[in-house]
Motif scaffolding. Structure first.
Motif, PDB file in Angstrom:
ATOM      1  N   ILE A 112      -4.877  30.287 -15.664  1.00 23.05           N
ATOM      2  CA  ILE A 112      -6.230  30.282 -15.117  1.00 23.05           C
ATOM      3  C   ILE A 112      -6.149  29.642 -13.738  1.00 23.05           C
ATOM      4  CG2 ILE A 112      -8.557  29.350 -15.378  1.00 23.05           C
ATOM      5  CD1 ILE A 112      -8.010  29.343 -18.421  1.00 23.05           C
ATOM      6  N   TYR A 113      -6.695  30.339 -12.742  1.00 21.47           N
ATOM      7  CA  TYR A 113      -6.642  29.812 -11.386  1.00 21.47           C
ATOM      8  C   TYR A 113      -7.890  28.971 -11.120  1.00 21.47           C
ATOM      9  CZ  TYR A 113      -5.811  29.506  -6.399  1.00 21.47           C
ATOM     10  OH  TYR A 113      -5.578  29.042  -5.124  1.00 21.47           O
ATOM     11  N   ASN A 137      -3.904  24.679 -11.410  1.00 18.22           N
ATOM     12  CA  ASN A 137      -4.921  24.132 -12.317  1.00 18.22           C
ATOM     13  C   ASN A 137      -4.475  22.747 -12.799  1.00 18.22           C
ATOM     14  OD1 ASN A 137      -3.239  24.493 -14.717  1.00 18.22           O
ATOM     15  ND2 ASN A 137      -3.775  26.673 -14.616  1.00 18.22           N
ATOM     16  N   GLU A 138      -5.349  22.045 -13.503  1.00 12.41           N
ATOM     17  CA  GLU A 138      -5.042  20.683 -13.942  1.00 12.41           C
ATOM     18  C   GLU A 138      -3.914  20.632 -14.961  1.00 12.41           C
ATOM     19  OE1 GLU A 138      -8.006  17.675 -14.764  1.00 12.41           O
ATOM     20  OE2 GLU A 138      -9.503  18.896 -13.703  1.00 12.41           O
ATOM     21  N   CYS A 139      -3.786  21.653 -15.797  1.00 10.22           N
ATOM     22  CA  CYS A 139      -2.707  21.676 -16.783  1.00 10.22           C
ATOM     23  C   CYS A 139      -1.349  21.686 -16.079  1.00 10.22           C
ATOM     24  CB  CYS A 139      -2.849  22.885 -17.702  1.00 10.22           C
ATOM     25  SG  CYS A 139      -1.528  23.018 -18.939  1.00 10.22           S
TER      26      CYS A 139
END
Length: 151
Positions: A112-113, A137-139
């Motif tokens: 996911i961007y 992304n945060e992940c």
């Protein structure tokens, strides 16, 4: 003419130093080895304090800061970071090189961007730190930065 004579004198002195340097190289290395060890010991005792921020977007300048924490590693781990001991241990293992933080094993992130930017500013063992890095992304950020970026 006078300035030309000064230039010749300076060039001559530099040439003499360049020629003499290899002759005294061993003594110089022996003299600085102890100084380097002392400098490392002093740097390890120098306070290390950082401010980490997280901003949404591809650049720290595009949007304001979403989260910020402080991290103090020397003289003892602390600050508002949720895991200061682990974050300081990770920084120490990377010798303070934020670009060399090891990726976490077994990390799986959705594609996911939702870009984020982490900035780290302050001092690490007496050296100025001014670092920024963007992640998709945060992940991915947490997978790349481990405990340091888990805030």
């Amino acid at each position: 003419m006078r300035s030309r004579a000064g230039l010749v004198a300076v060039c001559g002195a530099m040439l003499a130093a360049a020629v003499a340097l290899p002759l005294g190289g061993t003594a110089y290395a022996a003299d600085t080895a102890g100084a380097t060890d002392a400098a490392r010991t002093a740097a390890a005792d120098t306070p290390s304090a950082l401010v980490l921020t997280l901003s949404p977007g591809e650049s720290a300048q595009t949007v304001g800061v979403e989260r910020a924490v402080t991290l103090t590693c020397t003289p003892s781990p602390g600050g508002s970071h949720p895991a200061p001991q682990e974050a300081c241990a990770e920084l120490s293992a990377a010798d303070g090189d934020l670009a060399a933080l090891p990726a976490q094993p077994q990390s799986f992130c959705a594609m996911i961007y939702a870009p984020v930017v982490v900035t780290v500013q302050g001092a690490w063992q007496g050296e100025r730190v001014d670092y920024a890095r963007s992640f998709p992304n945060e992940c991915v950020m947490r997978a790349q930065g481990g405990p340091l970026y888990a805030f």
